[in-house]
Structures are given as structure tokens and as C-alpha cells.
Design a protein around this motif. Structure first.
Motif, PDB file in Angstrom:
ATOM      1  N   GLU A  20       0.773  -1.247   0.030  1.00 35.70           N
ATOM      2  CA  GLU A  20       0.082  -0.028   0.095  1.00 35.70           C
ATOM      3  C   GLU A  20       0.831   1.283  -0.284  1.00 35.70           C
ATOM      4  O   GLU A  20       0.332   2.229  -0.412  1.00 35.70           O
ATOM      5  N   GLY A  21       2.175   1.053   0.466  1.00 34.68           N
ATOM      6  CA  GLY A  21       2.978   2.324   0.356  1.00 34.68           C
ATOM      7  C   GLY A  21       2.906   3.077   1.751  1.00 34.68           C
ATOM      8  O   GLY A  21       1.865   2.931   2.749  1.00 34.68           O
ATOM      9  N   SER A  47       9.039  -1.657   0.466  1.00 33.03           N
ATOM     10  CA  SER A  47       7.902  -1.816  -0.306  1.00 33.03           C
ATOM     11  C   SER A  47       7.878  -2.205  -1.749  1.00 33.03           C
ATOM     12  O   SER A  47       8.703  -1.743  -2.617  1.00 33.03           O
ATOM     13  N   GLU A  49       5.732  -1.856  -3.909  1.00 34.64           N
ATOM     14  CA  GLU A  49       5.048  -0.717  -4.620  1.00 34.64           C
ATOM     15  C   GLU A  49       5.125   0.678  -4.133  1.00 34.64           C
ATOM     16  O   GLU A  49       4.639   1.300  -3.460  1.00 34.64           O
ATOM     17  N   SER A  52       2.310   4.382  -4.444  1.00 34.10           N
ATOM     18  CA  SER A  52       0.979   3.644  -4.654  1.00 34.10           C
ATOM     19  C   SER A  52       0.012   4.174  -5.715  1.00 34.10           C
ATOM     20  O   SER A  52       0.456   5.043  -6.473  1.00 34.10           O
ATOM     21  N   LYS A  53      -0.938   3.680  -5.992  1.00 30.95           N
ATOM     22  CA  LYS A  53      -1.951   3.902  -6.962  1.00 30.95           C
ATOM     23  C   LYS A  53      -2.407   5.393  -6.728  1.00 30.95           C
ATOM     24  O   LYS A  53      -2.403   6.173  -7.484  1.00 30.95           O
TER      25      LYS A  53
END
Length: 188
Positions: A20-21, A47, A49, A52-53
């Protein structure tokens, strides 16, 4: 003083940070993204990712208009990190300039400078300088100082400072500081 981390907080970080970051974990814990990143590094949690998005969506929505420095401040990241991510996402700061923005630069750039135009238009000072050069606008203003402007500086410069005077006189910060120096005015 730094707030200690509980075992439950560290467990949540280990569980959610990799996917999720930092911003999402920070929100869950009521901590700053910087604190979460630092604790993750101390715990050797990586992380998968890093971006994150939500971070990517923020860049897509804001990068072209505001640039790397602005986005970096909002995301609490370095400008280099933002530039790298924006490049990977295929984003560019080079959003087309509108005729209204060009008109504003033609009317105000020479007298007020890049900082004031940046605030008015909502683009970075660097972008303002580049566009002004493309439009053939000079950074220097050779407009002679009027006696009324000198009197204004003598009344307000030492109390209000150069930025305040520059805005009201529609002169650049550097022009005001230079003129105050020539008039031997004390700095604020």
C-alpha cells in the motif's frame, strides 16, 4: 520528541507497507509518511509498490500543471523521486500554454518577474522563465524608476520589506532590492 512504535503498529506496517505504501499506512496509524518510511527502513521492510496507486493518480492529475517541485512538496518526496516516477508514467511538465497565460506573461513578466507570474498562473517559476524566453520576453525591465516609486520605497521598504514593495509596485524582487540599495535604504 519522537513517538515510540508499538508492536501492533510495527505489525500493521509490516503487513500493509509493502503493497500500500507510506501514505496509506501513515493514514491508518495517524503518523506522517516520512515517519512511516523511516520506520520501514529501520525494520528493513521494503515496499514492492513504493509508489501507491494514489500517488500515481495524484501525479497524473497535477504533474503537468504544477511540476516536480510542487508535487514533491505535496507528496513529501524529493523532486528527483517525482521526476523519475513521472518519467516512468510517461508524464511531462510541458502542458500546452493557453492564450490567457501568454497574455498574462506579456503584461506582467517584465515588471513583476517569474515568482509573481508563477503564483498568478499556477506554473513553476522555471516554466515561467522558459515560456517567457520562447515569447521573446526579457527578464530585465529598463523602465526608469519614477519619483513616486522612490518615495514609496523610502516610506515602506524598511518596514514592509522587498517582497511586499515588489508586489505593490509591480516590480521584481531584485529590482526593488537593487533600487533600495541605490537609495541607501536600510533592509527590514
Amino acid at each position: 520528541m519522537a513517538k515510540g512504535w508499538s508492536a501492533a503498529e510495527e505489525a500493521l506496517l509490516r503487513r500493509h507497507y509493502p503493497h500500500e505504501g507510506a501514505l496509506a499506512v501513515a493514514s491508518r496509524l495517524g503518523r506522517s509518511a516520512t515517519a512511516v518510511r523511516q520506520r520501514a527502513a529501520a525494520l528493513n521492510v521494503r515496499s514492492t509498490e513504493w509508489w501507491s496507486k494514489r500517488d500515481d493518480d495524484f501525479l497524473r492529475a497535477n504533474y503537468a500543471k504544477h511540476g516536480a517541485s510542487w508535487c514533491a512538496r505535496k507528496l513529501k518526496r524529493t523532486a528527483l523521486s517525482v521526476l523519475t516516477r513521472a518519467s516512468r508514467l510517461g508524464l511531462s511538465e510541458n502542458q500546452a500554454w493557453t492564450s490567457a497565460e501568454d497574455t498574462h506573461l506579456r503584461r506582467h513578466y517584465q515588471r513583476t518577474g517569474a515568482q509573481a507570474c508563477s503564483k498568478a498562473i499556477g506554473r513553476s517559476p522555471h516554466a515561467i522563465h522558459q515560456r517567457a524566453a520562447q515569447l521573446g520576453l526579457s527578464r530585465t525591465n529598463n523602465t526608469p524608476w519614477k519619483d513616486s516609486e522612490d518615495r514609496y520605497l523610502m516610506r515602506h521598504y524598511s518596514k514592509k520589506g522587498p517582497n511586499w514593495c515588489a508586489e505593490r509596485l509591480e516590480r521584481s524582487y531584485r529590482a526593488v532590492v537593487s533600487r533600495a540599495y541605490r537609495l541607501k535604504l536600510p533592509a527590514k
